[in-house]
Scaffold this active site. Sequence first.
Site, PDB file in Angstrom:
ATOM      1  CB  CYS A 124      -0.966 -19.682  25.587  1.00  0.00           C
ATOM      2  SG  CYS A 124       0.243 -20.996  25.459  1.00  0.00           S
ATOM      3  CD  GLU A 177      11.682 -10.424  16.497  1.00  0.00           C
ATOM      4  OE1 GLU A 177      11.013 -10.649  17.487  1.00  0.00           O
ATOM      5  OE2 GLU A 177      12.089  -9.271  16.212  1.00  0.00           O
ATOM      6  CE  LYS A 217      12.331  -6.017  15.578  1.00  0.00           C
ATOM      7  NZ  LYS A 217      12.282  -5.334  16.824  1.00  0.00           N
ATOM      8  CG  HIS A 257      39.331  -5.352  19.075  1.00  0.00           C
ATOM      9  ND1 HIS A 257      40.665  -5.263  19.403  1.00  0.00           N
ATOM     10  CD2 HIS A 257      38.859  -4.081  19.065  1.00  0.00           C
ATOM     11  CE1 HIS A 257      40.977  -3.983  19.606  1.00  0.00           C
ATOM     12  NE2 HIS A 257      39.890  -3.247  19.401  1.00  0.00           N
ATOM     13  CE  LYS A 261       4.106  -7.360  20.026  1.00  0.00           C
ATOM     14  NZ  LYS A 261       5.254  -6.792  19.312  1.00  0.00           N
ATOM     15  CD  GLU A 282      15.007  -3.257  17.850  1.00  0.00           C
ATOM     16  OE1 GLU A 282      15.500  -3.979  18.719  1.00  0.00           O
ATOM     17  OE2 GLU A 282      13.832  -3.374  17.459  1.00  0.00           O
ATOM     18  CG  ASN A 297      -0.947 -17.555  28.947  1.00  0.00           C
ATOM     19  OD1 ASN A 297       0.156 -17.973  28.610  1.00  0.00           O
ATOM     20  ND2 ASN A 297      -1.206 -16.272  29.129  1.00  0.00           N
ATOM     21  N   GLY A 298       0.575 -20.239  30.614  1.00  0.00           N
ATOM     22  CA  GLY A 298       1.522 -20.188  31.736  1.00  0.00           C
ATOM     23  C   GLY A 298       2.257 -21.512  31.863  1.00  0.00           C
ATOM     24  NE  ARG A 337      -1.746 -13.840  25.282  1.00  0.00           N
ATOM     25  CZ  ARG A 337      -1.262 -13.012  26.192  1.00  0.00           C
ATOM     26  NH1 ARG A 337      -1.236 -11.720  25.953  1.00  0.00           N
ATOM     27  NH2 ARG A 337      -0.799 -13.450  27.332  1.00  0.00           N
ATOM     28  CD1 TRP A 383       5.360 -19.536  20.946  1.00  0.00           C
ATOM     29  CD2 TRP A 383       5.986 -19.976  23.061  1.00  0.00           C
ATOM     30  NE1 TRP A 383       6.738 -19.488  21.002  1.00  0.00           N
ATOM     31  CE2 TRP A 383       7.152 -19.755  22.281  1.00  0.00           C
ATOM     32  CE3 TRP A 383       6.134 -20.269  24.411  1.00  0.00           C
ATOM     33  CZ2 TRP A 383       8.434 -19.809  22.815  1.00  0.00           C
ATOM     34  CZ3 TRP A 383       7.415 -20.329  24.943  1.00  0.00           C
ATOM     35  CH2 TRP A 383       8.541 -20.091  24.145  1.00  0.00           C
TER      36      TRP A 383
HETATM   37  C1  AGP Z   1      11.145  -7.779  19.567  1.00  0.00           C
HETATM   38  O1  AGP Z   1      11.035  -7.685  18.204  1.00  0.00           O
HETATM   39  C2  AGP Z   1      10.953  -9.066  20.144  1.00  0.00           C
HETATM   40  N1  AGP Z   1       9.838  -9.754  19.659  1.00  0.00           N
HETATM   41  C3  AGP Z   1      11.299  -9.280  21.593  1.00  0.00           C
HETATM   42  O2  AGP Z   1      12.670  -9.113  21.691  1.00  0.00           O
HETATM   43  C4  AGP Z   1      10.621  -8.386  22.669  1.00  0.00           C
HETATM   44  O3  AGP Z   1      11.061  -7.080  22.570  1.00  0.00           O
HETATM   45  C5  AGP Z   1      10.935  -8.972  24.054  1.00  0.00           C
HETATM   46  O4  AGP Z   1      10.386 -10.259  24.145  1.00  0.00           O
HETATM   47  C6  AGP Z   1      10.445  -8.114  25.182  1.00  0.00           C
HETATM   48  O5  AGP Z   1       9.062  -7.957  25.134  1.00  0.00           O
HETATM   49  P1  AGP Z   1       8.330  -6.860  26.000  1.00  0.00           P
HETATM   50  O6  AGP Z   1       8.752  -5.525  25.488  1.00  0.00           O
HETATM   51  O7  AGP Z   1       6.864  -7.108  25.785  1.00  0.00           O
HETATM   52  O8  AGP Z   1       8.745  -7.052  27.410  1.00  0.00           O
END
Ligand code: AGP
Length: 608
Positions: A2, A488, A485, A504, A603, A481, A97-98, A27, A72
């Site tokens: 948020c 996501e 990506k 395995h 984010k 990673e 926010n929170g 956010r 969010w």
């Molecule tokens: C990465 O593409 C993600 N959106 C997510 O995994 C992110 O890295 C994670 O939420 C941690 O965020 P931060 O680095 O701001 O702590």
Amino acid sequence: MCGIVGAVAQRNVVPVLLQGLLRLEYRGYDSAGLVVVNHNQLERVVSTGRVAELSEKTIHTSGHLGIAHTRWATHGVPSERNAHPHISSGQIAVAHNGIIENYEELRTRLSAQGYTFASDTDTEVIAHLIHSHYARGISLLGATQAALAELVGAYAIGVVAADNPQQLIGARKGSPLLLGVGEIEHFIASDASALLQVTKNMVYLEEGDVVEVGLHGYRIFNAQGEAAQRPVHVSELTNESVELGEYRHYMQKEIHEQPQALANTLESVCNSQSLIPGIFGAEAAATFADIDSILILACGTSNHAGQVARYWLEEIAGIPCNVEIASEYRYRVSVVNPKTLVVTISQSGETADTMAALNHAKSIGHLHTLSICNVPESALVRASKLRMLTRAGPEIGVASTKAFTTQLAALFLLTLILAKQRGRLSQEAEQKHLHDLRHLPAAAQAVLNLEPQIAELAKHFADKHHALFLGRGLHYPIALEGALKLKEISYIHAEAYPAGELKHGPLALVDQDMPVIAVAPNDALLEKLKSNLQEVRARGGELYVFADADTRIHSSDGVHRMQMPEHAGYLSPILHTIPLQLLAYYVALQKGTDVDKPRNLAKSVTVE
Ligand code: AGP
């Protein structure tokens, strides 16, 4: 999660609020809304669409005082009734926010007092609570402070009252909020990018702070209710750094910014002739001399950076290293070694799980803390003894790209400095590493030149529903990673395995519909990896191999090789990440997903 923005000015603040929300949309983007104060009334406009839709709905709205929010969803589905700001009795509006943990108990109590709830959110209790005090004749500041004293949980809030046309209250605990200082106008926001349009002068509120904001000035009170002074920082952010420019998406822009982001992060080191602990803070040398192990805590992509670092730290610096998912560590009973350096890694510096893991580590007796972070005044940085700031610049795309590669650069520096302090780095090796680090931005630029080929390759994934990523050693976390990506932003189900683990279990998944993406640097495990790839080919699996030039892996039937420009030794994970980011990006374009704002995500994950 948020985003909040608020403004009190002599001009119409609606354009400022909307522009601020656009910047904060990263956010959360489940709904957006604003409230302005006009003729002793609160005017609320909300939308379950994006900020652009809210803009259309507010063309006839204006006011000199207002708060706005991009959401969010946590409590209650994304809907207009659950969109912020929330209003109590037509008098008090709150954007939050929170998460308020005791909201059910407060809701029951407030309902018994006669308040009716118009939403399913936890936030609405804050509005009613403030109103319950304000209605007794207490000032807006006092009413807000009294309400906050009853809340359990995390918040950043903006508050306005219908009969108070020149006053805005802000408060924070566990979620970020800053104050923007203008001339005869003041603002609050979740981050500086939202206010660059109106001011560069920012005051970062501290935990528990409440601020009373007016046209001509502001007063800050700390968690104990005492008047407090906080410095005004001149933000170094530029409007350009948060604008899309020539790119189609922020993710694409941020992938392309990596050479510069790496150069910026490494600047102080690359301009000097030797590595010194001071880049992690004044107390770094003494702290590093006192530690015998490392514990890395982080989430998501940042956790993957930690996993790469474990290979470096153990091999180059000879220090035992554990890497844990922050959300697991915070609730796990663990054994404390006071000589452990706890390293938290975070792009945002406000990830709730990482922050809680750090607090947990400190509470059980860990003394040495270091954060690697991209946001200078973030909660994580402030809570750590040592710090290294990555200088990636603002990262707006939800999928983390340049933050990850700069985290790796910072972690490699940490490795070298610890190795040097432990007598494990000869002068010659130090110079060689410095040389490689200086060359890194150019090497990253060369990888970016693969973009047109990767865009072509991505077409093979347009009709796929699953993908398998393989890597070994240092590059196993890079496979993780790459898979993160892809899932996501393209919503393709992707898994990553250490290639040796295939036989395995996961090999059972391999057929012609399961593309297998392999990270193939020319390192000590190359021949082992090649054998694993043969196992895939033998089962009809289609291979997409990102291979260094000298690996002798060639394209053939069922094997698509993408040639990396050069082998970068220990720094290879940084370079091998880039084509996987590009692949995910172009597959997402094929799939037509919302690249910068993938569904269900945000984010900054400031909730548990
Ligand atoms: C990465 O593409 C993600 N959106 C997510 O995994 C992110 O890295 C994670 O939420 C941690 O965020 P931060 O680095 O701001 O702590």
